[in-house]
Motif scaffolding. Sequence first.
Motif, PDB file in Angstrom:
ATOM      1  N   MET A   7       4.545  92.472  85.210  1.00 36.32           N
ATOM      2  CA  MET A   7       3.833  91.205  85.049  1.00 36.32           C
ATOM      3  C   MET A   7       2.449  91.285  85.696  1.00 36.32           C
ATOM      4  N   SER A   8       2.336  91.947  86.832  1.00 31.22           N
ATOM      5  CA  SER A   8       1.051  92.098  87.493  1.00 31.22           C
ATOM      6  C   SER A   8       0.104  92.925  86.625  1.00 31.22           C
ATOM      7  N   THR A   9       0.608  93.985  86.028  1.00 29.31           N
ATOM      8  CA  THR A   9      -0.200  94.807  85.133  1.00 29.31           C
ATOM      9  C   THR A   9      -0.631  94.009  83.917  1.00 29.31           C
ATOM     10  N   ARG A  10       0.257  93.241  83.371  1.00 33.15           N
ATOM     11  CA  ARG A  10      -0.070  92.419  82.200  1.00 33.15           C
ATOM     12  C   ARG A  10      -1.134  91.372  82.546  1.00 33.15           C
ATOM     13  N   PHE A  11      -1.027  90.770  83.716  1.00 28.74           N
ATOM     14  CA  PHE A  11      -2.004  89.789  84.177  1.00 28.74           C
ATOM     15  C   PHE A  11      -3.373  90.436  84.328  1.00 28.74           C
ATOM     16  N   ARG A  12      -3.426  91.596  84.953  1.00 30.70           N
ATOM     17  CA  ARG A  12      -4.696  92.304  85.156  1.00 30.70           C
ATOM     18  C   ARG A  12      -5.326  92.711  83.824  1.00 30.70           C
ATOM     19  N   VAL A  13      -4.516  93.199  82.903  1.00 32.09           N
ATOM     20  CA  VAL A  13      -5.033  93.609  81.594  1.00 32.09           C
ATOM     21  C   VAL A  13      -5.608  92.407  80.856  1.00 32.09           C
ATOM     22  N   SER A  14      -4.933  91.255  80.921  1.00 37.06           N
ATOM     23  CA  SER A  14      -5.453  90.066  80.246  1.00 37.06           C
ATOM     24  C   SER A  14      -6.766  89.620  80.884  1.00 37.06           C
ATOM     25  N   GLN A  15      -6.869  89.719  82.203  1.00 31.91           N
ATOM     26  CA  GLN A  15      -8.124  89.396  82.888  1.00 31.91           C
ATOM     27  C   GLN A  15      -9.242  90.323  82.440  1.00 31.91           C
ATOM     28  N   GLN A  16      -8.964  91.601  82.387  1.00 33.04           N
ATOM     29  CA  GLN A  16      -9.987  92.577  82.010  1.00 33.04           C
ATOM     30  C   GLN A  16     -10.424  92.405  80.559  1.00 33.04           C
ATOM     31  N   LEU A  17      -9.485  92.101  79.668  1.00 32.44           N
ATOM     32  CA  LEU A  17      -9.833  91.874  78.267  1.00 32.44           C
ATOM     33  C   LEU A  17     -10.703  90.631  78.102  1.00 32.44           C
ATOM     34  N   LEU A  18     -10.354  89.554  78.789  1.00 33.31           N
ATOM     35  CA  LEU A  18     -11.180  88.348  78.737  1.00 33.31           C
ATOM     36  C   LEU A  18     -12.563  88.607  79.335  1.00 33.31           C
ATOM     37  N   VAL A  73      -9.148  87.713 100.498  1.00 33.50           N
ATOM     38  CA  VAL A  73     -10.568  87.379 100.384  1.00 33.50           C
ATOM     39  C   VAL A  73     -11.034  87.530  98.939  1.00 33.50           C
ATOM     40  N   SER A  74     -10.638  88.629  98.297  1.00 28.92           N
ATOM     41  CA  SER A  74     -11.089  88.861  96.918  1.00 28.92           C
ATOM     42  C   SER A  74     -10.531  87.815  95.957  1.00 28.92           C
ATOM     43  N   SER A  75      -9.270  87.417  96.139  1.00 29.46           N
ATOM     44  CA  SER A  75      -8.698  86.428  95.227  1.00 29.46           C
ATOM     45  C   SER A  75      -9.306  85.044  95.455  1.00 29.46           C
ATOM     46  N   ILE A  76      -9.700  84.745  96.685  1.00 31.56           N
ATOM     47  CA  ILE A  76     -10.350  83.456  96.961  1.00 31.56           C
ATOM     48  C   ILE A  76     -11.742  83.430  96.343  1.00 31.56           C
ATOM     49  N   VAL A  77     -12.490  84.521  96.484  1.00 32.17           N
ATOM     50  CA  VAL A  77     -13.824  84.589  95.881  1.00 32.17           C
ATOM     51  C   VAL A  77     -13.728  84.473  94.367  1.00 32.17           C
ATOM     52  N   VAL A  78     -12.784  85.202  93.775  1.00 27.28           N
ATOM     53  CA  VAL A  78     -12.579  85.129  92.324  1.00 27.28           C
ATOM     54  C   VAL A  78     -12.168  83.711  91.925  1.00 27.28           C
ATOM     55  N   GLY A  79     -11.325  83.084  92.710  1.00 21.78           N
ATOM     56  CA  GLY A  79     -10.905  81.715  92.420  1.00 21.78           C
ATOM     57  C   GLY A  79     -12.050  80.714  92.484  1.00 21.78           C
ATOM     58  N   SER A 126     -11.922  95.561  90.447  1.00 17.81           N
ATOM     59  CA  SER A 126     -10.975  96.517  89.864  1.00 17.81           C
ATOM     60  C   SER A 126     -11.353  97.953  90.217  1.00 17.81           C
ATOM     61  N   VAL A 127     -12.645  98.269  90.170  1.00 17.68           N
ATOM     62  CA  VAL A 127     -13.110  99.615  90.527  1.00 17.68           C
ATOM     63  C   VAL A 127     -12.848  99.885  92.002  1.00 17.68           C
ATOM     64  N   VAL A 128     -13.112  98.909  92.862  1.00 21.09           N
ATOM     65  CA  VAL A 128     -12.879  99.081  94.299  1.00 21.09           C
ATOM     66  C   VAL A 128     -11.394  99.294  94.575  1.00 21.09           C
ATOM     67  N   GLN A 129     -10.532  98.526  93.906  1.00 21.81           N
ATOM     68  CA  GLN A 129      -9.093  98.681  94.113  1.00 21.81           C
ATOM     69  C   GLN A 129      -8.613 100.038  93.612  1.00 21.81           C
ATOM     70  N   GLN A 130      -9.155 100.514  92.498  1.00 20.32           N
ATOM     71  CA  GLN A 130      -8.780 101.847  92.006  1.00 20.32           C
ATOM     72  C   GLN A 130      -9.229 102.925  92.992  1.00 20.32           C
ATOM     73  N   GLY A 131     -10.409 102.734  93.590  1.00 20.75           N
ATOM     74  CA  GLY A 131     -10.887 103.688  94.584  1.00 20.75           C
ATOM     75  C   GLY A 131     -10.006 103.711  95.820  1.00 20.75           C
ATOM     76  N   ARG A 132      -9.554 102.538  96.247  1.00 21.59           N
ATOM     77  CA  ARG A 132      -8.652 102.478  97.400  1.00 21.59           C
ATOM     78  C   ARG A 132      -7.323 103.165  97.108  1.00 21.59           C
ATOM     79  N   ARG A 133      -6.822 102.987  95.897  1.00 17.86           N
ATOM     80  CA  ARG A 133      -5.553 103.627  95.529  1.00 17.86           C
ATOM     81  C   ARG A 133      -5.707 105.143  95.457  1.00 17.86           C
ATOM     82  N   ALA A 134      -6.869 105.608  95.002  1.00 22.85           N
ATOM     83  CA  ALA A 134      -7.102 107.041  94.899  1.00 22.85           C
ATOM     84  C   ALA A 134      -7.199 107.683  96.282  1.00 22.85           C
TER      85      ALA A 134
END
Length: 136
Positions: A7-18, A73-79, A126-134
């Motif tokens: 569900m988290s992946t689906r939510f992120r993909v819908s955000q990125q597509l929009l 912090v990131s979700s509050i800024v996005v919100g 999204s790029v920052v989060q991918q960098g952190r995961r890497a």
Amino acid sequence: MFSSNWMSTRFRVSQQLLAALVILIAVVTVLELPRPYPTWLTVGPVPVNPELVVPGVLGLVALLEPLHEGLAVSSIVVGVVGSVTLWLAAMSLYALYASSAGGVFWGGFFTLLSGVALASLLFVRSVVQQGRRAVS
């Protein structure tokens, strides 16, 4: 039935597509490219302006993020940016359809500008989060 990760992946993909759709609409609008829609789309007799509706939907999805991802912090800024975008879209739609006054309509410009800012914020995060995961 579905895992939380799915569900988290689906939510992120819908955000990125929009977000990508908002950027595409902004590019088409700013560069005055031929539009894929000759006139505004309609839902029944009501014309739907993509320059207002798509950023508004992205703003609504961004408002759902703190509920979905938890407070950070990131979700509050996005919100916050999402709420501004949604508010601009709602007020612009109201001004476009309910107003009888003439003049230049700037609502689409400000709504699209806010939508591009929100889309850019989502892409950068999204790029920052991918960098952190890497790195992890």
